[in-house]
Motif scaffolding. Structure first.
Motif, mmCIF file in Angstrom:
data_model
loop_
_atom_site.group_PDB
_atom_site.id
_atom_site.type_symbol
_atom_site.label_atom_id
_atom_site.label_comp_id
_atom_site.label_asym_id
_atom_site.label_seq_id
_atom_site.Cartn_x
_atom_site.Cartn_y
_atom_site.Cartn_z
ATOM 1 N N ARG A 109 2.019 30.726 38.765
ATOM 2 C CA ARG A 109 1.100 31.039 39.867
ATOM 3 C C ARG A 109 -0.251 30.365 39.679
ATOM 4 N N TRP A 110 -0.602 30.037 38.459
ATOM 5 C CA TRP A 110 -1.888 29.390 38.173
ATOM 6 C C TRP A 110 -1.969 28.007 38.804
ATOM 7 N N ARG A 111 -0.824 27.448 39.176
ATOM 8 C CA ARG A 111 -0.817 26.119 39.799
ATOM 9 C C ARG A 111 -1.428 26.148 41.199
ATOM 10 N N TYR A 112 -1.702 27.351 41.728
ATOM 11 C CA TYR A 112 -2.341 27.470 43.048
ATOM 12 C C TYR A 112 -3.873 27.432 42.962
ATOM 13 N N LEU A 113 -4.430 27.390 41.765
ATOM 14 C CA LEU A 113 -5.889 27.372 41.605
ATOM 15 C C LEU A 113 -6.585 26.246 42.381
ATOM 16 N N PRO A 114 -5.985 25.068 42.529
ATOM 17 C CA PRO A 114 -6.675 24.010 43.276
ATOM 18 C C PRO A 114 -7.014 24.384 44.723
ATOM 19 N N LEU A 115 -6.341 25.372 45.275
ATOM 20 C CA LEU A 115 -6.657 25.790 46.641
ATOM 21 C C LEU A 115 -8.077 26.360 46.748
ATOM 22 N N ILE A 116 -8.654 26.718 45.616
ATOM 23 C CA ILE A 116 -10.037 27.211 45.611
ATOM 24 C C ILE A 116 -10.979 26.128 46.135
ATOM 25 N N GLY A 117 -10.680 24.864 45.843
ATOM 26 C CA GLY A 117 -11.494 23.766 46.369
ATOM 27 C C GLY A 117 -11.466 23.725 47.886
ATOM 28 N N ALA A 118 -10.294 23.981 48.463
ATOM 29 C CA ALA A 118 -10.175 24.015 49.927
ATOM 30 C C ALA A 118 -10.952 25.199 50.494
ATOM 31 N N LEU A 119 -10.924 26.329 49.804
ATOM 32 C CA LEU A 119 -11.691 27.499 50.244
ATOM 33 C C LEU A 119 -13.195 27.219 50.218
ATOM 34 N N ALA A 120 -13.649 26.521 49.184
ATOM 35 C CA ALA A 120 -15.070 26.178 49.097
ATOM 36 C C ALA A 120 -15.479 25.340 50.310
ATOM 37 N N THR A 121 -14.635 24.385 50.686
ATOM 38 C CA THR A 121 -14.911 23.544 51.862
ATOM 39 C C THR A 121 -14.924 24.385 53.126
ATOM 40 N N LEU A 122 -13.941 25.243 53.283
ATOM 41 C CA LEU A 122 -13.852 26.083 54.483
ATOM 42 C C LEU A 122 -15.088 26.977 54.618
#
Length: 184
Positions: A109-122
């Protein structure tokens, strides 16, 4: 979600990391001098989208900007602030995907951490939308715009800070792991 992650994980290459980092630096180089210029034009006032504004009346602050400062904000800083969140989010995402693909198994599940970058942009874009709406409604203040903008300021800075901490922490973990494995 797995398809999205596979697409993002294609970015896990050193050239992509270098390009995303250079774009991130270029974004900072483009926007920071404009922020300094804005502060000079407004006698040291801050932009609406900084954490120190959380306790302020955003409309009162915006109405206190000089006409030149307000024009610079609307014509230069806001357009740059459409691109900048994308460069920052891309760097966070590529950096985190580089590290998570090297540190965690494919089914982790830790492989989903990069989505945090998309959240920062949003969150940054939503905050920018709030600032835009505030600047467009200076004559008729709207409490909802001000409240939502403050919420997105908090979310943007929280998620961006988390991204930086994760990048640093995972990078250190990766370096230590490589060093320990070489000694074994």
């Amino acid at each position: 979600m797995k398809q999205i992650m596979k697409l993002i994980e294609r970015l896990a290459k050193w050239p992509h990391l270098l390009v995303s980092f250079l774009l991130f630096v270029a974004g900072n180089v483009a926007i920071l001098p404009q922020v300094t210029r804005f502060e000079e034009m407004t006698n040291g006032m801050s932009l609406l989208e900084v954490p120190t504004m959380l306790s302020e009346d955003l409309y009162a602050v915006a109405n206190a900007y000089s006409p030149e400062g307000l024009r610079l904000y609307q014509q230069v800083i806001q357009p740059l602030d459409i691109i900048y969140p994308l460069t920052a989010g891309l760097f966070f995402m590529v950096g985190l995907v580089m590290l998570t693909t090297r540190l965690f198994s494919a089914d982790s599940r830790w492989r989903y951490l990069p989505l945090i970058g998309a959240l920062a942009t949003l969150f940054d874009w939503l905050e920018n939308l709030g600032v835009f709406l505030i600047l467009q409604t200076l004559e008729m203040p709207n409490a909802i715009f001000a409240t939502m903008t403050k919420l997105f300021i908090v979310l943007k800075f929280g998620v961006s800070s988390l991204s930086v901490l994760l990048l640093l922490g995972l990078f250190l973990w990766w370096v230590v792991r490589r060093f320990v494995n070489r000694g074994a």
